[in-house]
Write a protein that holds these residues in place. Structure first.
Motif, PDB file in Angstrom:
ATOM      1  N   LYS A 242       0.825  -1.201   0.000  1.00 26.26           N
ATOM      2  CA  LYS A 242       0.000   0.000   0.000  1.00 26.26           C
ATOM      3  C   LYS A 242       0.866   1.262   0.000  1.00 26.26           C
ATOM      4  O   LYS A 242       1.379   1.673  -1.035  1.00 26.26           O
ATOM      5  CB  LYS A 242      -0.947  -0.088   1.210  1.00 26.26           C
ATOM      6  CG  LYS A 242      -2.082   0.875   1.196  1.00 26.26           C
ATOM      7  CD  LYS A 242      -3.058   0.570   2.335  1.00 26.26           C
ATOM      8  CE  LYS A 242      -4.137   1.614   2.461  1.00 26.26           C
ATOM      9  NZ  LYS A 242      -4.929   1.818   1.243  1.00 26.26           N
ATOM     10  N   LYS A 243       1.027   1.888   1.143  1.00 26.51           N
ATOM     11  CA  LYS A 243       1.733   3.171   1.183  1.00 26.51           C
ATOM     12  C   LYS A 243       3.207   3.024   0.818  1.00 26.51           C
ATOM     13  O   LYS A 243       3.773   3.861   0.110  1.00 26.51           O
ATOM     14  CB  LYS A 243       1.586   3.823   2.563  1.00 26.51           C
ATOM     15  CG  LYS A 243       0.142   4.159   2.926  1.00 26.51           C
ATOM     16  CD  LYS A 243      -0.433   5.107   1.907  1.00 26.51           C
ATOM     17  CE  LYS A 243      -1.935   5.122   1.837  1.00 26.51           C
ATOM     18  NZ  LYS A 243      -2.663   5.803   2.862  1.00 26.51           N
ATOM     19  N   CYS A 244       3.871   1.962   1.324  1.00 27.06           N
ATOM     20  CA  CYS A 244       5.319   1.850   1.134  1.00 27.06           C
ATOM     21  C   CYS A 244       5.654   1.635  -0.341  1.00 27.06           C
ATOM     22  O   CYS A 244       6.539   2.305  -0.883  1.00 27.06           O
ATOM     23  CB  CYS A 244       5.871   0.707   1.992  1.00 27.06           C
ATOM     24  SG  CYS A 244       5.651   0.986   3.768  1.00 27.06           S
ATOM     25  N   GLU A 262      -0.006   8.726  -6.851  1.00 23.69           N
ATOM     26  CA  GLU A 262      -0.604   9.724  -5.971  1.00 23.69           C
ATOM     27  C   GLU A 262      -1.578   9.136  -4.946  1.00 23.69           C
ATOM     28  O   GLU A 262      -2.172   8.085  -5.170  1.00 23.69           O
ATOM     29  CB  GLU A 262      -1.338  10.771  -6.821  1.00 23.69           C
ATOM     30  CG  GLU A 262      -0.423  11.512  -7.780  1.00 23.69           C
ATOM     31  CD  GLU A 262       0.644  12.356  -7.092  1.00 23.69           C
ATOM     32  OE1 GLU A 262       0.378  12.846  -5.974  1.00 23.69           O
ATOM     33  OE2 GLU A 262       1.744  12.511  -7.655  1.00 23.69           O
ATOM     34  N   HIS A 263      -1.741   9.880  -3.851  1.00 21.45           N
ATOM     35  CA  HIS A 263      -2.653   9.503  -2.765  1.00 21.45           C
ATOM     36  C   HIS A 263      -4.051  10.036  -3.109  1.00 21.45           C
ATOM     37  O   HIS A 263      -4.493  11.040  -2.564  1.00 21.45           O
ATOM     38  CB  HIS A 263      -2.132  10.138  -1.467  1.00 21.45           C
ATOM     39  CG  HIS A 263      -2.785   9.639  -0.225  1.00 21.45           C
ATOM     40  ND1 HIS A 263      -2.775  10.359   0.954  1.00 21.45           N
ATOM     41  CD2 HIS A 263      -3.441   8.499   0.059  1.00 21.45           C
ATOM     42  CE1 HIS A 263      -3.402   9.684   1.895  1.00 21.45           C
ATOM     43  NE2 HIS A 263      -3.820   8.550   1.378  1.00 21.45           N
ATOM     44  N   MET A 264      -4.707   9.352  -4.065  1.00 25.99           N
ATOM     45  CA  MET A 264      -5.954   9.892  -4.608  1.00 25.99           C
ATOM     46  C   MET A 264      -7.029   8.818  -4.752  1.00 25.99           C
ATOM     47  O   MET A 264      -6.724   7.686  -5.117  1.00 25.99           O
ATOM     48  CB  MET A 264      -5.716  10.451  -6.021  1.00 25.99           C
ATOM     49  CG  MET A 264      -4.873  11.695  -6.084  1.00 25.99           C
ATOM     50  SD  MET A 264      -4.683  12.216  -7.819  1.00 25.99           S
ATOM     51  CE  MET A 264      -3.614  13.629  -7.609  1.00 25.99           C
ATOM     52  N   PRO A 284      -5.722  14.452   2.369  1.00 28.45           N
ATOM     53  CA  PRO A 284      -4.858  13.756   3.336  1.00 28.45           C
ATOM     54  C   PRO A 284      -5.593  12.622   4.063  1.00 28.45           C
ATOM     55  O   PRO A 284      -6.817  12.519   3.975  1.00 28.45           O
ATOM     56  CB  PRO A 284      -4.460  14.861   4.318  1.00 28.45           C
ATOM     57  CG  PRO A 284      -4.601  16.130   3.540  1.00 28.45           C
ATOM     58  CD  PRO A 284      -5.760  15.898   2.614  1.00 28.45           C
ATOM     59  N   SER A 285      -4.840  11.805   4.767  1.00 28.66           N
ATOM     60  CA  SER A 285      -5.394  10.660   5.479  1.00 28.66           C
ATOM     61  C   SER A 285      -6.547  11.081   6.387  1.00 28.66           C
ATOM     62  O   SER A 285      -6.456  12.096   7.084  1.00 28.66           O
ATOM     63  CB  SER A 285      -4.310   9.997   6.328  1.00 28.66           C
ATOM     64  OG  SER A 285      -3.265   9.562   5.486  1.00 28.66           O
ATOM     65  N   ALA A 286      -7.608  10.296   6.344  1.00 30.49           N
ATOM     66  CA  ALA A 286      -8.799  10.532   7.161  1.00 30.49           C
ATOM     67  C   ALA A 286      -9.460  11.888   6.861  1.00 30.49           C
ATOM     68  O   ALA A 286     -10.026  12.533   7.743  1.00 30.49           O
ATOM     69  CB  ALA A 286      -8.504  10.376   8.651  1.00 30.49           C
ATOM     70  N   GLY A 288     -11.525  12.135   3.928  1.00 34.27           N
ATOM     71  CA  GLY A 288     -12.723  11.943   3.120  1.00 34.27           C
ATOM     72  C   GLY A 288     -12.571  11.276   1.761  1.00 34.27           C
ATOM     73  O   GLY A 288     -13.523  11.311   0.973  1.00 34.27           O
ATOM     74  N   LYS A 289     -11.428  10.653   1.450  1.00 37.58           N
ATOM     75  CA  LYS A 289     -11.281  10.020   0.135  1.00 37.58           C
ATOM     76  C   LYS A 289     -12.271   8.858  -0.042  1.00 37.58           C
ATOM     77  O   LYS A 289     -12.980   8.797  -1.044  1.00 37.58           O
ATOM     78  CB  LYS A 289      -9.852   9.503  -0.072  1.00 37.58           C
ATOM     79  CG  LYS A 289      -8.826  10.590  -0.360  1.00 37.58           C
ATOM     80  CD  LYS A 289      -7.451  10.030  -0.608  1.00 37.58           C
ATOM     81  CE  LYS A 289      -6.926   9.209   0.555  1.00 37.58           C
ATOM     82  NZ  LYS A 289      -6.863   9.895   1.847  1.00 37.58           N
ATOM     83  N   THR A 290     -12.281   7.939   0.914  1.00 31.96           N
ATOM     84  CA  THR A 290     -13.152   6.769   0.764  1.00 31.96           C
ATOM     85  C   THR A 290     -14.607   7.212   0.640  1.00 31.96           C
ATOM     86  O   THR A 290     -15.356   6.718  -0.205  1.00 31.96           O
ATOM     87  CB  THR A 290     -12.966   5.805   1.953  1.00 31.96           C
ATOM     88  OG1 THR A 290     -11.598   5.412   1.992  1.00 31.96           O
ATOM     89  CG2 THR A 290     -13.855   4.581   1.824  1.00 31.96           C
ATOM     90  N   ASP A 309     -10.152   4.273  -3.890  1.00 29.43           N
ATOM     91  CA  ASP A 309     -10.438   5.122  -2.723  1.00 29.43           C
ATOM     92  C   ASP A 309      -9.191   5.658  -2.030  1.00 29.43           C
ATOM     93  O   ASP A 309      -9.300   6.380  -1.052  1.00 29.43           O
ATOM     94  CB  ASP A 309     -11.306   4.370  -1.702  1.00 29.43           C
ATOM     95  CG  ASP A 309     -10.477   3.494  -0.786  1.00 29.43           C
ATOM     96  OD1 ASP A 309      -9.539   2.825  -1.296  1.00 29.43           O
ATOM     97  OD2 ASP A 309     -10.730   3.488   0.423  1.00 29.43           O
ATOM     98  N   ASP A 310      -7.990   5.301  -2.534  1.00 30.58           N
ATOM     99  CA  ASP A 310      -6.812   5.754  -1.772  1.00 30.58           C
ATOM    100  C   ASP A 310      -5.591   6.051  -2.645  1.00 30.58           C
ATOM    101  O   ASP A 310      -4.837   6.952  -2.330  1.00 30.58           O
ATOM    102  CB  ASP A 310      -6.443   4.695  -0.723  1.00 30.58           C
ATOM    103  CG  ASP A 310      -5.569   5.245   0.394  1.00 30.58           C
ATOM    104  OD1 ASP A 310      -5.929   6.283   0.978  1.00 30.58           O
ATOM    105  OD2 ASP A 310      -4.509   4.649   0.684  1.00 30.58           O
ATOM    106  N   ILE A 311      -5.391   5.255  -3.698  1.00 26.96           N
ATOM    107  CA  ILE A 311      -4.153   5.404  -4.465  1.00 26.96           C
ATOM    108  C   ILE A 311      -4.468   5.427  -5.957  1.00 26.96           C
ATOM    109  O   ILE A 311      -5.297   4.649  -6.439  1.00 26.96           O
ATOM    110  CB  ILE A 311      -3.169   4.266  -4.130  1.00 26.96           C
ATOM    111  CG1 ILE A 311      -2.835   4.314  -2.618  1.00 26.96           C
ATOM    112  CG2 ILE A 311      -1.892   4.366  -4.971  1.00 26.96           C
ATOM    113  CD1 ILE A 311      -1.845   3.282  -2.141  1.00 26.96           C
TER     114      ILE A 311
HETATM  115 MN    MN Z   1      -5.115   6.854   2.725  1.00 25.39          MN
END
Ligand code: MN
Ligand code: GTP
Ligand code: SPV
Length: 621
Positions: A242-244, A262-264, A284-286, A288-290, A309-311
Motif C-alpha cells: 500500500k503506502k510503502c 498519488e494519494h488519490m 490527506p489521510s482521514a 474523506g477520500k473513501t 479510494d486511496d491510491i
Molecule cells: Mn489513505
C-alpha cells in the motif's frame, strides 16, 4: 569461524523445515529464491510458508488467528467470514517519525523526509532483523499492485512473520500462485518488501494476540526499490504493497519514468445525459477520500461509481491523455464516521462479509460498532481495548483510526472500468483538506501551474491516521507529505514538468475543495457526504463549459446561483460560511505559505510565481 562455533548454526544455519521449504519452493525465480534464503538466514524463522492465496489457505490462517486470540470471529449471519482484530494500544497508526527514505545522498530524501545513509541503515536493520522471526513462520507473499495483465505488471514480494498481514494483503492486493507463476515465467522484477513484527518467540514462550516491538522502523530504499519494515503490524506500516510500495517507492519510479503515483481516490461520474467523466481526489489521510469515492448523489439524474479510494497511478498516453488506475484490490477504510446515513455503499460492502476489522468495538451479539455507524448507540459494548463499555464510559468505543479491510469487488457501485489495465481517462484532479476556516467549499484553478500551487500549499488539520497531535494545521503537498519517496522539491518540479510536457489543454483541470469549514457557531457549514454531489456537478459542468463562476483571487468559485441547491437543507448563514472567500483570511495564509516554502528550500520558480500572483490578486481585491 573456529573461535565462534555457534555463528553458523545460530545466525546463518537453517533448520530442516526451512531448508525443505527452500528446496521445494513453488518457483524457479532465481533472484526470489536467493533473497528468500538470505532473509531466512537473517531472521531465522521456524518455518517458511509460500502463500498461494487460496481459499483453503485463508481458512487455515484465519482459524489459526482465532486460536491465537488475534482474531475474534464475528457472527456468521451478520458478517460472514469476517473477523475483528485488536492491536497493541501502542500500534494503532502509521508512525511518520519512524519512517525513513534512505537515498544515497541526504538531498535525495529532501527536507520533508527522515533520512539515513542506506548502508548505515542496512547495518542497523540487519541487527534488528537478526533472529527476529525465531519461533515464527516466515510467509512469502507474491503480489502485484495493479493488473496482473498490465503490460509491465508491478510485482512485489512481501516476506512477513504476521498471518494477520497475509490475510489483509489477500484483500488489499492480488496475491499468491497466479502472481508467482507469471512472475517466474517472465523472470519479472519485483519490489523486495521485508516485514517483521520484531517479536521472536523463545522455545516454549507463549505468544500474545498482537505481537510487535516498541522500536519501529519503516524504511524505504527508493534507489534499490526495496522496503524494510520492523516492529509494527498495523496498516500502512505493515501491508507493504500500500503506502510503502504503491506510493513511496512508486512515486520514485514515477519520477524516473514521467508519470505520477498519488494519494488519490478515483470517481466515475455520469450526468443525466449519460456522459461519464473520471475525477481523482487527493485529500490527506482521514479527510474523506473513501467517502467521496463512494458518494451517493442527492441530485436527480446523476450517478457516481467508484474506481479507487486511496491510491491512483496516473500515466500519460502518446496522445497526452492522462489515464489513471487504482493499484489496490481492497479498501482499508476509516471505520468511525462510516454509517448508513453517511456511506451506505461502504456499509453494504462490509455487510457482504470477508472483512477484517481492526480496533473497532464488539457488540454483545457478535457484531461490530464504532462511533457514527448507527444513529443509536448500543447500551453495552466491548471496546477496542477489550473493556466493558457503555455510553456513560466517556471514551470512544472504537479507536479513531479503527479500520475495515474489505475486497473492492464487494462494492456494488464499483465502476466496470476498475478492471481495465489501461486505466480510465482522467478529466479533473480535486485537492482537499480539513480546514475549519479560510478555504471555501470549492474553487477551480486558473490553469495547471496554479493548480500545482494549490496542491503544493494544500493544508489540513492532522488526524488520527498517523501517530501524533490531532487537529494541527500542516501543509501537505498533494496529500503526499508522508508518502513522497524522494525530495519534495523535485516532486513539485515533476508536477510542473509533466504539465509542460503534456500541455495545458490535455492536462486534467484542477479544483480545490473543503468539506470541513465551520460556521461561526462551530458546526460544519456544509452537510458533506452525498451532498458533495452538488460540488461534483459544478466541477463536471465546468469541464463541459456550461457552469458559471466568479473569479476570486484564489481561483474561480461558484456563486449560490451556480450551484444546484435544489432540495438542500442548509441555512443562508451556513451557505455563506461554506462559499465565502475572505480576503483577510487569505492574507493571513501567506506567511504560513512562506514558512512552508522556506522549509522546502527550493520551491520551483513557477510555483513561487503563483504565490506572488495570489498576493497581487489579494491586494487588488
Ligand atoms: Mn489513505
Ligand atoms: P484514509 O483511509 O486515512 O486515507 O482516509 P480517507 O481520506 O479515505 O477518509 P474517509 O473517507 O475515511 O473519511 C475520514 C473521516 O472523515 C470519516 O470519519 C468520515 O466520516 C469523515 N468525512 C468524510 N467525508 C466527509 C464530509 O463530506 N463531511 C464531513 N463532515 N465529514 C466527512
Ligand atoms: C492513510 O493513512 O492514508 C491510510 C491508512 O490509508 S494506512 O494504510 O495505514 O496508511
Amino acid at each position: 569461524m573456529a573461535d565462534n562455533p555457534t555463528a553458523t548454526t545460530e545466525t546463518t544455519g537453517l533448520n530442516e523445515a526451512v531448508k525443505d521449504a527452500l528446496d521445494n519452493a513453488p518457483t524457479t525465480h532465481a533472484h526470489l529464491l536467493a533473497w528468500v534464503r538470505e532473509m531466512a538466514e537473517l531472521t531465522q524463522p521456524d518455518r517458511i510458508h509460500w502463500v498461494d492465496g487460496s481459499e483453503a489457505e485463508w481458512t487455515q490462517l484465519t482459524d489459526e488467528l482465532v486460536d491465537a486470540g488475534t482474531f475474534v470471529r464475528l457472527d456468521e449471519e451478520k458478517f460472514p467470514n469476517s473477523f475483528a482484530a485488536f492491536s497493541d494500544p501502542e500500534d494503532v497508526a502509521r508512525v511518520e517519525e519512524r519512517t525513513f527514505i534512505c537515498t544515497r545522498t541526504e538531498k535525495g530524501a529532501g527536507p520533508t523526509n527522515n533520512w539515513e545513509d542506506p548502508e548505515v541503515m542496512r547495518g542497523t536493520l540487519r541487527k534488528k532483523f537478526r533472529g527476529a522471526m525465531r519461533g515464527r513462520t516466515m510467509y512469502v507473499i507474491p503480489f502485484v499492485m495493479g493488473h496482473l495483465e498490465a503490460s509491465r505488471p508491478s510485482y512485489g514480494v512481501e516476506i512477513t512473520d504476521s498471518a494477520y498481514v497475509v490475510c489483509s494483503m489477500r484483500i488489499m492486493a492480488t496475491i499468491g500462485a497466479p502472481v508467482l507463476e507469471k512472475m517466474t515465467e517472465q523472470n519479472g522484477f519485483f519490489v523486495e518488501c521485508l516485514h517483521s513484527l520484531g517479536a521472536p518467540l523463545a522455545p516454549g514462550e507463549e505468544d500474545v494476540p498482537w505481537p510487535c516491538n516498541p522500536s519501529k522502523y519503516i524504511v524505504h530504499f527508493p534507489e534499490d526499490r526495496a522496503i524494510w519494515s520492523f516492529g509494527s503490524g498495523y496498516g500502512g506500516n505493515a501491508l507493504l504493497g500500500k503506502k510503502c510500495y504503491a506510493l513511496r517507492i512508486a512515486s520514485a519510479i514515477a519520477h524516473d519514468e514521467g508519470w505520477l503515483a498519488e494519494h488519490m481516490l478515483i470517481l466515475k461520474v455520469t450526468n443525466p445525459e449519460g456522459k461519464s467523466r473520471f475525477i481523482a481526489g487527493a485529500f490527506p489521510s482521514a479527510c474523506g477520500k473513501t467517502n467521496f469515492a463512494m458518494l451517493e448523489p442527492t441530485i436527480e439524474g446523476w450517478k457516481a461509481e467508484m474506481v479507487g479510494d486511496d491510491i491512483a497511478w496516473i500515466r500519460f498516453g502518446k496522445d497526452g491523455q492522462a489515464r489513471v488506475t487504482n493499484p489496490e484490490a481492497g479498501l482499508f477504510g476509516v471505520a468511525p464516521g462510516t454509517g448508513w446515513p453517511t456511506n451506505p455503499n461502504a456499509m453494504r460492502a462490509i455487510a457482504r462479509g470477508n472483512t477484517i476489522f481492526t480496533n473497532v468495538a464488539l457488540t454483545d451479539d457478535g457484531g461490530v460498532w464504532w462511533e457514527g455507524m448507527t444513529e443509536e448507540t448500543p447500551e453495552h459494548l466491548t471496546d477496542w481495548k477489550g473493556r466493558d463499555w457503555t455510553p456513560e464510559s466517556g471514551r470512544p468505543a472504537a479507536h479513531p483510526n479503527s479500520r475495515f479491510c474489505t475486497p473492492i469487488k464487494q462494492v456494488d457501485i464499483l465502476a466496470p472500468e476498475y478492471d481495465d489495465p489501461e486505466g480510465v481517462p482522467l478529466s479533473a484532479i480535486v485537492f482537499g483538506g480539513r480546514r475549519k476556516t479560510t478555504v471555501p467549499l470549492v474553487s477551480q484553478s486558473f490553469g495547471w501551474e496554479h493548480g500545482v500551487f494549490q496542491g503544493a500549499t494544500l493544508s489540513s488539520e492532522t488526524t488520527a491516521a498517523a501517530k501524533g497531535a490531532v487537529g494541527v494545521v500542516r501543509r501537505d503537498p498533494m496529500a503526499m507529505l508522508p508518502f513522497i519517496g524522494y525530495n519534495a522539491n523535485d516532486y513539485l518540479e515533476h508536477w510542473v514538468e509533466v504539465g509542460e510536457r503534456i500541455g495545458e489543454d490535455e492536462m486534467p483541470k484542477v479544483f480545490y475543495v473543503n468539506w470541513f469549514r465551520r460556521t461561526p457557531s462551530g458546526g460544519f457549514a456544509w452537510p458533506g457526504f452525498g451532498e458533495n454531489s452538488r460540488v461534483v456537478k459544478w466541477i463536471f459542468d465546468r469541464l463541459e463549459g456550461t457552469a458559471g463562476g466568479r473569479e476570486a483571487p484564489i481561483g474561480t468559485v461558484p456563486t449560490r446561483e451556480d450551484l444546484d441547491l435544489t432540495g438542500l437543507d442548509v441555512s443562508d448563514e451556513e451557505l455563506e460560511a461554506a462559499l465565502k472567500v475572505d480576503v483577510e483570511e487569505w492574507r493571513a495564509e501567506l506567511p504560513s505559505i512562506d514558512e512552508w516554502f522556506h522549509r522546502l528550500g527550493h520551491v520551483p520558480e513557477p510555483i513561487l510565481e503563483q504565490r506572488a500572483g495570489l498576493e497581487d490578486r489579494l491586494n487588488q481585491a
